[in-house]
Write a protein that holds these residues in place. Structure first.
Motif, PDB file in Angstrom:
ATOM      1  N   ARG A 170       0.101  -5.110  -0.827  1.00  0.00           N
ATOM      2  CA  ARG A 170      -0.056  -5.080  -0.401  1.00  0.00           C
ATOM      3  C   ARG A 170      -1.755  -5.097  -0.653  1.00  0.00           C
ATOM      4  NH1 ARG A 170      -1.912  -3.402   4.868  1.00  0.00           N
ATOM      5  NH2 ARG A 170      -0.849  -5.281   6.894  1.00  0.00           N
ATOM      6  N   TYR A 171      -2.767  -4.469  -0.602  1.00  0.00           N
ATOM      7  CA  TYR A 171      -3.830  -4.952  -1.075  1.00  0.00           C
ATOM      8  C   TYR A 171      -3.900  -5.989  -2.057  1.00  0.00           C
ATOM      9  CZ  TYR A 171      -6.208  -0.294  -0.034  1.00  0.00           C
ATOM     10  OH  TYR A 171      -7.347   0.432   0.557  1.00  0.00           O
ATOM     11  N   GLU A 172      -2.784  -5.949  -3.254  1.00  0.00           N
ATOM     12  CA  GLU A 172      -2.892  -7.159  -4.064  1.00  0.00           C
ATOM     13  C   GLU A 172      -3.515  -8.857  -3.301  1.00  0.00           C
ATOM     14  OE1 GLU A 172      -1.279  -9.072  -8.079  1.00  0.00           O
ATOM     15  OE2 GLU A 172      -0.951  -6.567  -7.343  1.00  0.00           O
ATOM     16  N   ARG A 173      -2.529  -7.956  -2.082  1.00  0.00           N
ATOM     17  CA  ARG A 173      -2.818  -9.905  -1.255  1.00  0.00           C
ATOM     18  C   ARG A 173      -3.420 -10.156  -0.804  1.00  0.00           C
ATOM     19  NH1 ARG A 173       2.988  -7.223  -0.169  1.00  0.00           N
ATOM     20  NH2 ARG A 173       2.393  -6.957   1.643  1.00  0.00           N
ATOM     21  N   LEU A 174      -4.165  -8.751   0.416  1.00  0.00           N
ATOM     22  CA  LEU A 174      -5.106  -8.991   1.529  1.00  0.00           C
ATOM     23  C   LEU A 174      -6.804  -9.028   0.977  1.00  0.00           C
ATOM     24  CD1 LEU A 174      -3.811  -6.003   3.914  1.00  0.00           C
ATOM     25  CD2 LEU A 174      -3.462  -8.548   3.698  1.00  0.00           C
ATOM     26  N   GLY A 216       0.415   8.764   2.924  1.00  0.00           N
ATOM     27  CA  GLY A 216      -0.195   8.563   4.212  1.00  0.00           C
ATOM     28  C   GLY A 216      -0.939   7.351   4.999  1.00  0.00           C
ATOM     29  N   LEU A 217      -1.164   6.480   3.949  1.00  0.00           N
ATOM     30  CA  LEU A 217      -2.571   5.533   4.853  1.00  0.00           C
ATOM     31  C   LEU A 217      -1.551   4.399   5.447  1.00  0.00           C
ATOM     32  CD1 LEU A 217      -4.914   4.520   3.986  1.00  0.00           C
ATOM     33  CD2 LEU A 217      -3.867   3.404   2.765  1.00  0.00           C
ATOM     34  N   THR A 218      -1.474   4.480   6.599  1.00  0.00           N
ATOM     35  CA  THR A 218      -0.554   3.262   7.612  1.00  0.00           C
ATOM     36  C   THR A 218      -1.302   2.230   7.009  1.00  0.00           C
ATOM     37  OG1 THR A 218      -2.398   3.593   9.193  1.00  0.00           O
ATOM     38  CG2 THR A 218      -0.943   4.839   9.225  1.00  0.00           C
ATOM     39  N   ILE A 219      -0.835   0.904   7.741  1.00  0.00           N
ATOM     40  CA  ILE A 219      -0.710  -0.578   7.473  1.00  0.00           C
ATOM     41  C   ILE A 219      -2.010  -0.490   8.446  1.00  0.00           C
ATOM     42  CG2 ILE A 219      -0.082  -2.740   8.263  1.00  0.00           C
ATOM     43  CD1 ILE A 219       1.431  -1.190   5.482  1.00  0.00           C
ATOM     44  N   GLU A 220      -2.142   0.040   9.698  1.00  0.00           N
ATOM     45  CA  GLU A 220      -3.375  -0.254   9.822  1.00  0.00           C
ATOM     46  C   GLU A 220      -4.799   0.795   9.990  1.00  0.00           C
ATOM     47  OE1 GLU A 220       0.268  -0.236  12.639  1.00  0.00           O
ATOM     48  OE2 GLU A 220      -0.613   1.790  11.779  1.00  0.00           O
ATOM     49  N   GLN A 221      -5.179   1.563   9.249  1.00  0.00           N
ATOM     50  CA  GLN A 221      -5.828   1.869   8.670  1.00  0.00           C
ATOM     51  C   GLN A 221      -5.832   0.737   7.317  1.00  0.00           C
ATOM     52  OE1 GLN A 221      -3.986   6.232   7.821  1.00  0.00           O
ATOM     53  NE2 GLN A 221      -5.630   7.149   8.668  1.00  0.00           N
ATOM     54  N   GLN A 222      -4.829   0.674   6.305  1.00  0.00           N
ATOM     55  CA  GLN A 222      -5.151  -0.527   5.148  1.00  0.00           C
ATOM     56  C   GLN A 222      -6.106  -1.242   6.093  1.00  0.00           C
ATOM     57  OE1 GLN A 222      -1.728  -1.857   3.078  1.00  0.00           O
ATOM     58  NE2 GLN A 222      -3.511  -1.727   0.938  1.00  0.00           N
ATOM     59  N   ASP A 223      -5.754  -2.336   6.743  1.00  0.00           N
ATOM     60  CA  ASP A 223      -6.322  -3.777   7.646  1.00  0.00           C
ATOM     61  C   ASP A 223      -7.583  -3.146   7.819  1.00  0.00           C
ATOM     62  OD1 ASP A 223      -3.463  -5.015   7.585  1.00  0.00           O
ATOM     63  OD2 ASP A 223      -3.007  -4.143   8.835  1.00  0.00           O
ATOM     64  N   THR A 224      -7.788  -1.899   8.528  1.00  0.00           N
ATOM     65  CA  THR A 224      -9.558  -1.302   8.335  1.00  0.00           C
ATOM     66  C   THR A 224     -10.053  -1.446   7.508  1.00  0.00           C
ATOM     67  OG1 THR A 224      -8.285  -0.364   9.952  1.00  0.00           O
ATOM     68  CG2 THR A 224     -10.887   0.532   9.286  1.00  0.00           C
ATOM     69  N   VAL A 225      -9.294  -1.053   6.248  1.00  0.00           N
ATOM     70  CA  VAL A 225     -10.433  -0.576   5.139  1.00  0.00           C
ATOM     71  C   VAL A 225     -10.640  -2.050   4.361  1.00  0.00           C
ATOM     72  CG1 VAL A 225     -10.133  -0.611   2.265  1.00  0.00           C
ATOM     73  CG2 VAL A 225      -9.221   1.287   4.263  1.00  0.00           C
ATOM     74  N   VAL A 226      -9.951  -3.370   4.176  1.00  0.00           N
ATOM     75  CA  VAL A 226      -9.635  -4.130   4.096  1.00  0.00           C
ATOM     76  C   VAL A 226     -11.079  -5.505   4.762  1.00  0.00           C
ATOM     77  CG1 VAL A 226      -8.485  -6.608   3.743  1.00  0.00           C
ATOM     78  CG2 VAL A 226      -7.325  -4.406   3.500  1.00  0.00           C
ATOM     79  N   GLY A 227     -10.333  -5.313   6.152  1.00  0.00           N
ATOM     80  CA  GLY A 227     -11.646  -5.724   7.153  1.00  0.00           C
ATOM     81  C   GLY A 227     -13.508  -5.254   6.639  1.00  0.00           C
ATOM     82  N   ALA A 228     -13.088  -4.045   6.417  1.00  0.00           N
ATOM     83  CA  ALA A 228     -14.936  -3.069   6.366  1.00  0.00           C
ATOM     84  C   ALA A 228     -14.868  -3.692   5.072  1.00  0.00           C
ATOM     85  CB  ALA A 228     -14.578  -2.039   6.411  1.00  0.00           C
ATOM     86  N   LEU A 229     -14.126  -4.301   3.828  1.00  0.00           N
ATOM     87  CA  LEU A 229     -14.836  -4.504   2.788  1.00  0.00           C
ATOM     88  C   LEU A 229     -14.928  -6.283   2.824  1.00  0.00           C
ATOM     89  CD1 LEU A 229     -14.716  -4.227   0.052  1.00  0.00           C
ATOM     90  CD2 LEU A 229     -12.515  -5.114  -1.078  1.00  0.00           C
ATOM     91  N   ILE A 285     -13.855 -10.117  -5.949  1.00  0.00           N
ATOM     92  CA  ILE A 285     -13.581  -8.924  -6.805  1.00  0.00           C
ATOM     93  C   ILE A 285     -12.493  -8.814  -7.892  1.00  0.00           C
ATOM     94  CG2 ILE A 285     -14.190  -7.858  -4.786  1.00  0.00           C
ATOM     95  CD1 ILE A 285     -11.885  -6.990  -3.907  1.00  0.00           C
ATOM     96  N   THR A 286     -12.364  -8.112  -9.103  1.00  0.00           N
ATOM     97  CA  THR A 286     -11.720  -7.677 -10.245  1.00  0.00           C
ATOM     98  C   THR A 286     -10.494  -7.013  -9.468  1.00  0.00           C
ATOM     99  OG1 THR A 286     -12.771  -8.369 -12.056  1.00  0.00           O
ATOM    100  CG2 THR A 286     -11.045  -7.946 -11.855  1.00  0.00           C
ATOM    101  N   LEU A 287      -9.144  -6.920  -9.280  1.00  0.00           N
ATOM    102  CA  LEU A 287      -8.173  -5.779  -8.933  1.00  0.00           C
ATOM    103  C   LEU A 287      -7.880  -5.826 -10.104  1.00  0.00           C
ATOM    104  CD1 LEU A 287      -6.210  -8.160  -6.024  1.00  0.00           C
ATOM    105  CD2 LEU A 287      -8.333  -6.800  -5.963  1.00  0.00           C
ATOM    106  N   PRO A 288      -7.585  -4.750  -9.633  1.00  0.00           N
ATOM    107  CA  PRO A 288      -6.588  -3.772 -11.220  1.00  0.00           C
ATOM    108  C   PRO A 288      -5.389  -4.238 -11.146  1.00  0.00           C
ATOM    109  CG  PRO A 288      -6.519  -2.517  -8.578  1.00  0.00           C
ATOM    110  CD  PRO A 288      -6.710  -3.448  -8.274  1.00  0.00           C
TER     111      PRO A 288
END
Length: 386
Positions: free
Chosen positions: A273-277, A367-380, A283-286
């Motif tokens: 999901r990170y890779e898609r978002l 335990g990272l939720t989809i909502e939390q991951q979206d927050t991470v992506v938005g912050a980045l 940035i360079t992804l893993p």
């Protein structure tokens, strides 16, 4: 704050620990052998030796392999300091091998070049510690091929990689190494609170590490230098350490191991999901080698700084200010003051320094939720746009 890593403790985990608290054994009981066998069975290896930390496991692994004063241990500069310190504990000298620019693991090509030079100088390593950074295995077949040619031992530092695979076999199976070490720190894939384990297919190495973790003391008559005086008798036959794991830790580990496959599968879902978002960001992804199935302990991105107005530090601090608990794994070991005093300079390992100047670890845990991951992506995205 969304942390970069976090343990997941269920009621079953709690019950497993409480059961031990209400039992006759808090240490040196049946749970530690059960945990050792559980891990060994899962990864497909013969022996497991549980200890109080992965650092302790690295130490007894080096000692069991006979690493001593006058020997050399080589490892990656992009790792936690324990991967190198374990050699110093044995009196050995330390050197490093630069990383692969794609996987960030110890580079087999750089290793081969360094081995050729070291052979001419008479300072070949006795042990190479191959660190599976972020959970992705090193190219172990290539490293093993060099080990056969140059006659060094291999320790896999798989502190990030339990549940990962290399060439369709679990990391730790021992096909290409003497000993593999796992970590069970709370931010790792499986936790025992603190704890580690060394696994091997060699019965002599296993026996040696069992002695070393508990003062070098044995109650086995076959391992004593002379017959026992009575049923109370024990002998110290080596200089060992108090590195034992408790029954409480082992019980938690057994409970956690039942969910290992689920833990790793969820991390892969989050990584995909990170890779898609993040695909369109500067940035360079893993990079994932097709021979590997990562444990995805960490999800590390690298900033393409030439395409950004912000510096590495500014992006990092912006994420922290927005409540994202990013981290940087790791500061190159050779730049630490203790190692710099040995004569190492930052420019000795340029790929490691390029990585250090660009890398940021994003939150990655079961335990990272989809909502939390979206927050991470938005912050980045906000941090990169400033």
């Amino acid at each position: 704050m969304i942390p970069y890593g976090r343990q997941e403790i269920t009621q079953h985990d709690v019950d497993a620990v409480v059961e031990v608290l209400q039992s006759d054994f808090l240490t040196q009981g049946p749970k530690v052998p059960l945990f050792e066998q559980t891990v060994a069975n899962h990864v497909g290896v013969r022996f497991g030796v549980a200890v109080n930390s992965a650092t302790s496991a690295l130490h007894i692994a080096c000692a069991a392999l006979g690493l001593t004063e006058g020997d050399w241990l080589w490892t990656s500069p992009i790792t936690f300091v324990a991967s190198a310190n374990c050699g110093l504990y044995c009196g050995a000298q330390i050197d490093f091998v630069d990383i692969d620019p794609a996987t960030y693991n110890l580079c087999p090509l750089a290793l081969e070049r360094k081995l050729k030079q070291a052979e001419g100088e008479g300072r070949l390593p006795k042990v190479v510690v191959a660190v599976h950074l972020c959970g992705q295995s090193c190219d172990m077949e290539a490293i093993h091929r060099l080990a056969q040619r140059y006659q060094f031992h291999i320790i896999e530092d798989a502190s990030h990689a339990i549940g990962g695979k290399y060439q369709s076999e679990f990391v730790g199976c021992g096909r290409y190494s003497d000993i593999t070490v796992f970590s069970f720190h709370p931010v790792k894939i499986v936790t025992t609170g603190e704890g580690g384990m060394a696994v091997t297919n060699d019965p002599e190495l296993a026996a040696s590490m069992e002695l070393l973790r508990s003062h070098g003391i044995t109650r086995d008559p076959e391992r004593m230098t002379h017959p026992p005086d009575g049923p109370w008798y024990y002998q110290q036959v080596n200089l060992g350490f108090n590195y034992r794991m408790t029954e409480l830790q082992a019980a938690l580990g057994v409970s956690q191991m039942a969910r290992l496959d689920d833990f790793v599968a969820r991390r892969h879902e989050l990584a995909q999901r990170y890779e898609r978002l993040l695909a369109d960001l500067p940035i360079t992804l893993p990079c994932q080698n097709p021979d590997t199935y990562s444990g995805f302990h960490l999800y590390v991105i690298r900033l393409r700084l030439k395409e950004l107005n912000n510096s590495h530090r500014q992006v990092f601090e912006s994420l922290r200010d927005q409540g994202i608990g990013v981290n940087l794994h790791y500061i190159p070991v050779h730049t630490q003051p203790y190692y710099a005093a040995m004569g190492f300079s930052p420019e000795d390992f340029p790929e490691a320094m390029r990585y250090y100047n660009e890398a940021i670890g994003l939150p990655m845990f079961h335990g990272l939720t989809i909502e939390q991951q979206d927050t991470v992506v938005g912050a980045l995205k906000q941090a990169l746009a400033q």
